[in-house]
Design an enzyme around this catalytic site. Structure first.
Site, PDB file in Angstrom:
ATOM      1  N   GLY A  12      15.147 -13.054 -12.632  1.00 30.43           N
ATOM      2  CA  GLY A  12      15.388 -14.101 -11.638  1.00 30.43           C
ATOM      3  C   GLY A  12      14.286 -14.324 -10.634  1.00 30.43           C
ATOM      4  NE  ARG A  59      24.824 -22.793 -29.470  1.00 34.22           N
ATOM      5  CZ  ARG A  59      24.062 -21.745 -29.169  1.00 34.22           C
ATOM      6  NH1 ARG A  59      23.869 -21.410 -27.913  1.00 34.22           N
ATOM      7  NH2 ARG A  59      23.509 -21.018 -30.113  1.00 34.22           N
ATOM      8  NE  ARG A  85      24.134 -17.633 -25.159  1.00 34.95           N
ATOM      9  CZ  ARG A  85      24.215 -16.991 -26.318  1.00 34.95           C
ATOM     10  NH1 ARG A  85      23.434 -15.958 -26.557  1.00 34.95           N
ATOM     11  NH2 ARG A  85      25.049 -17.406 -27.250  1.00 34.95           N
ATOM     12  CB  ILE A  86      20.500 -22.901 -27.422  1.00 31.99           C
ATOM     13  CG1 ILE A  86      19.118 -22.292 -27.673  1.00 31.99           C
ATOM     14  CG2 ILE A  86      20.555 -24.357 -27.883  1.00 31.99           C
ATOM     15  CD1 ILE A  86      18.754 -22.159 -29.122  1.00 31.99           C
ATOM     16  CG  ASN A 101      14.130 -24.887 -18.889  1.00 32.46           C
ATOM     17  OD1 ASN A 101      14.487 -23.812 -18.384  1.00 32.46           O
ATOM     18  ND2 ASN A 101      13.418 -24.920 -20.007  1.00 32.46           N
ATOM     19  CG  HIS A 103       8.815 -23.859 -21.894  1.00 30.16           C
ATOM     20  ND1 HIS A 103       9.638 -23.037 -22.626  1.00 30.16           N
ATOM     21  CD2 HIS A 103       7.658 -23.961 -22.581  1.00 30.16           C
ATOM     22  CE1 HIS A 103       9.001 -22.661 -23.730  1.00 30.16           C
ATOM     23  NE2 HIS A 103       7.797 -23.212 -23.728  1.00 30.16           N
ATOM     24  CD  GLU A 137      13.236 -32.556 -30.012  1.00 36.29           C
ATOM     25  OE1 GLU A 137      12.324 -32.182 -30.730  1.00 36.29           O
ATOM     26  OE2 GLU A 137      13.369 -33.736 -29.609  1.00 36.29           O
ATOM     27  CG  LEU A 138      14.769 -24.967 -27.182  1.00 40.18           C
ATOM     28  CD1 LEU A 138      15.831 -24.593 -26.175  1.00 40.18           C
ATOM     29  CD2 LEU A 138      14.590 -23.865 -28.214  1.00 40.18           C
ATOM     30  CD  GLU A 168       6.968 -19.595 -15.110  1.00 45.51           C
ATOM     31  OE1 GLU A 168       8.176 -19.434 -14.876  1.00 45.51           O
ATOM     32  OE2 GLU A 168       6.405 -19.058 -16.077  1.00 45.51           O
TER      33      GLU A 168
END
Ligand code: GRF
Length: 210
Positions: A12, A59, A85-86, A101, A103, A137-138, A168
């Site tokens: 975190g 899911r 998690r997706i 998000n 990345h 889409e991931l 980040e």
């Protein structure tokens, strides 16, 4: 007052950066009871919740339980911060335009895992991190801000990861604040800040303290 929910699965550090930036965090939710970030959040008086994905048969049922917990806090923005998690298409649709998000790569390069190893392996000279809106889409979706971190000749994945992570922690609070304050114009995949704030961070050691 806008409200932010943060979803985590691990240490975190991005969650911490969002809290320390003074953003209005209503709660931190994890799919793992042992996520290190939960301890820090509790110590800082932030509400925490655990929705254990292993206690759900599939899911959709996990995503439903997660959404019900999120919605109790009536958030304006939901930020994924190392949430492993997706998420299903209906979940993503429910929070369209307000699910974000971070990345650790310059998307669309290096979607998925092990981005720092793969960047070094590929021989790219610039790597970095991307904050983007989440779509079905991931690791795709409209980009809000990117940090460019040069790859040095003597880098290994750990050293590179450490510099990317510091970047980040700068770009994530910045982009989440734009979303919370309604400072973004969105047209399809194109997102622009209303006041023309730069949507990149050039983290080469000569600027922004990196
Ligand atoms: C970060 O590198 C983030 O970009 C990725 O997962 C990592 C989470 O780290 N999505 P932390 O839990 O925020 O420290």
């Amino acid at each position: 007052m806008s409200r932010l929910i943060i979803l985590i699965s691990g240490r975190g550090s991005n969650m911490r950066a969002l809290v320390e930036a003074g953003l209005p965090v209503a709660a931190v939710i994890s799919n793992r009871a042992d996520a290190g970030g939960l301890v820090w959040a509790r110590e800082h008086g932030i509400a925490t919740e655990v929705i254990d994905h292993r206690l759900h048969v599939d899911r959709p049922s996990f995503d439903q339980a997660l959404a019900e917990t999120i919605d109790r806090y009536r958030p304006d923005v939901v930020a994924l911060a190392g949430f492993m998690r997706i998420l299903s298409a209906p979940f993503v649709e429910r929070y369209r335009g307000r699910l974000v998000n971070i990345h650790p790569s310059l998307l669309p390069a290096f979607t998925g895992l092990h981005t720092h190893e793969r960047a070094i392996e590929a021989g790219v000279k610039c790597h970095g991190a991307t904050v983007h809106l989440v779509t079905a889409e991931l690791d795709h979706g409209p980009v809000l801000i990117q940090a460019i971190v040069p790859v040095r000749q003597d880098d290994d994945p750990e050293r590179l990861a450490e510099r990317v992570l510091r970047a980040e922690h700068i770009i994530y609070p910045r982009a989440v604040r734009w979303l919370l304050e309604g400072n973004l114009d969105m047209t399809g995949d194109h997102v622009r800040t209303r006041d023309a704030q730069p949507q990149y961070l050039w983290a080469d050691g000569s600027a922004e303290g990196l």
